[in-house]
Enzyme design. Structure first.
Site, PDB file in Angstrom:
ATOM      1  N   TYR A   1       0.793  -1.232   0.000  1.00 55.72           N
ATOM      2  CA  TYR A   1       0.000   0.000   0.000  1.00 55.72           C
ATOM      3  C   TYR A   1       0.830   1.288   0.000  1.00 55.72           C
ATOM      4  CZ  TYR A   1      -3.757  -3.251   1.077  1.00 55.72           C
ATOM      5  OH  TYR A   1      -4.652  -4.284   1.032  1.00 55.72           O
TER       6      TYR A   1
ATOM      7  N   ASN B   1     -13.096   4.328  -2.148  1.00 57.45           N
ATOM      8  CA  ASN B   1     -12.259   3.152  -1.956  1.00 57.45           C
ATOM      9  C   ASN B   1     -12.893   2.423  -0.786  1.00 57.45           C
ATOM     10  OD1 ASN B   1     -10.434   1.196  -1.389  1.00 57.45           O
ATOM     11  ND2 ASN B   1      -8.621   2.528  -1.419  1.00 57.45           N
TER      12      ASN B   1
ATOM     13  N   HIS C   1     -15.495  -6.204  -1.959  1.00 56.46           N
ATOM     14  CA  HIS C   1     -15.630  -7.586  -2.420  1.00 56.46           C
ATOM     15  C   HIS C   1     -16.762  -8.337  -1.726  1.00 56.46           C
ATOM     16  CE1 HIS C   1     -11.697  -6.336  -3.752  1.00 56.46           C
ATOM     17  NE2 HIS C   1     -11.257  -6.273  -2.507  1.00 56.46           N
TER      18      HIS C   1
ATOM     19  N   ASP D   1     -25.925  -1.086  -2.952  1.00 58.39           N
ATOM     20  CA  ASP D   1     -27.302  -0.569  -3.032  1.00 58.39           C
ATOM     21  C   ASP D   1     -27.356   0.910  -2.627  1.00 58.39           C
ATOM     22  OD1 ASP D   1     -28.246  -3.042  -3.835  1.00 58.39           O
ATOM     23  OD2 ASP D   1     -28.976  -3.618  -1.845  1.00 58.39           O
TER      24      ASP D   1
ATOM     25  N   HIS E   1      -8.843   1.987  -6.133  1.00 63.20           N
ATOM     26  CA  HIS E   1      -8.066   1.096  -5.260  1.00 63.20           C
ATOM     27  C   HIS E   1      -6.594   1.434  -5.375  1.00 63.20           C
ATOM     28  CE1 HIS E   1     -11.471  -1.295  -4.152  1.00 63.20           C
ATOM     29  NE2 HIS E   1     -11.834  -1.283  -5.426  1.00 63.20           N
TER      30      HIS E   1
ATOM     31  N   SER F   1      -4.013  -0.569  -4.518  1.00 64.86           N
ATOM     32  CA  SER F   1      -3.326  -1.724  -5.111  1.00 64.86           C
ATOM     33  C   SER F   1      -4.092  -2.198  -6.348  1.00 64.86           C
ATOM     34  CB  SER F   1      -3.236  -2.859  -4.079  1.00 64.86           C
ATOM     35  OG  SER F   1      -4.535  -3.327  -3.736  1.00 64.86           O
TER      36      SER F   1
ATOM     37  N   ARG G   1     -10.230 -10.938  -4.384  1.00 64.64           N
ATOM     38  CA  ARG G   1     -10.237  -9.477  -4.595  1.00 64.64           C
ATOM     39  C   ARG G   1     -10.591  -9.097  -6.034  1.00 64.64           C
ATOM     40  NH1 ARG G   1      -7.685  -7.455   0.198  1.00 64.64           N
ATOM     41  NH2 ARG G   1      -6.216  -9.000   0.976  1.00 64.64           N
TER      42      ARG G   1
END
Ligand code: CA2
Length: 146
Positions: free
Chosen positions: A25, A76, A82, A89, A102, A104, A113
């Site tokens: 990260y 993010n 996931h 919703d 994201h 990564s 992922r």
């Protein structure tokens, strides 16, 4: 004004950015990303409302708030990307343009992922470019709202 206010949402564990797992990260903290986003927003004529929560329900409440108070959402969602039908919703119900970010490259990582509950309802998705993704998302949002 609401038409220039962008909600940037960060999900679970993103408060740990720059503190652990720098190989995945990077070394930039979430406070740094927030400061950069506010600078980029100023440059683009957008007001940036930058938030982080470790709680799914809080993120959902903030998406509902965006319906009245924001012009677009950059998100993010962390690991909730996931797993969370409810967050998806809430993003749909906001009726605002959504850009997914994201840090990564989720497609180069574990198979679990690779699926996102957000990507197909987002106007665009930016992955794998580190904190630069937040700047690119703001630039894209400025064009979308123009
Ligand atoms: O790459 C991303 O931006 C992610 O959304 C980050 C999530 C991960 O679950 C997603 O699959 C991809 C994780 C949030 C950050 O977690 C950290 C944990 C320890 C140290 C630093 C960050």
């Amino acid at each position: 004004m609401a038409e220039h206010r962008i909600l940037i949402l960060n999900g679970p564990n993103l408060n740990m950015l720059g503190k652990r797992e720098p190989a995945i990260y990077g070394a930039t903290s979430l406070d740094d990303v927030k400061a950069q986003s506010q600078d980029n927003g100023n440059r683009l004529g957008l007001e940036v409302d930058f938030r982080q929560s470790n709680h799914e329900g809080t993120l959902i409440d903030w998406c509902q708030e965006a319906r009245e108070n924001h012009a677009g959402i950059i998100i993010n969602a962390g690991g909730l990307t996931h797993t969370s039908v409810s967050l998806r919703d809430a993003l749909i119900a906001s009726e605002k343009p959504v850009i997914e970010v994201h840090i990564s490259n989720i497609h180069a990582r574990e198979a679990f992922r690779h699926n996102s509950y957000i990507s197909d309802i987002a106007v665009g998705v930016i992955v794998g470019l580190g904190p630069t993704g937040y700047r690119l998302a703001l630039e894209a949002m400025a064009e979308i709202l123009d």
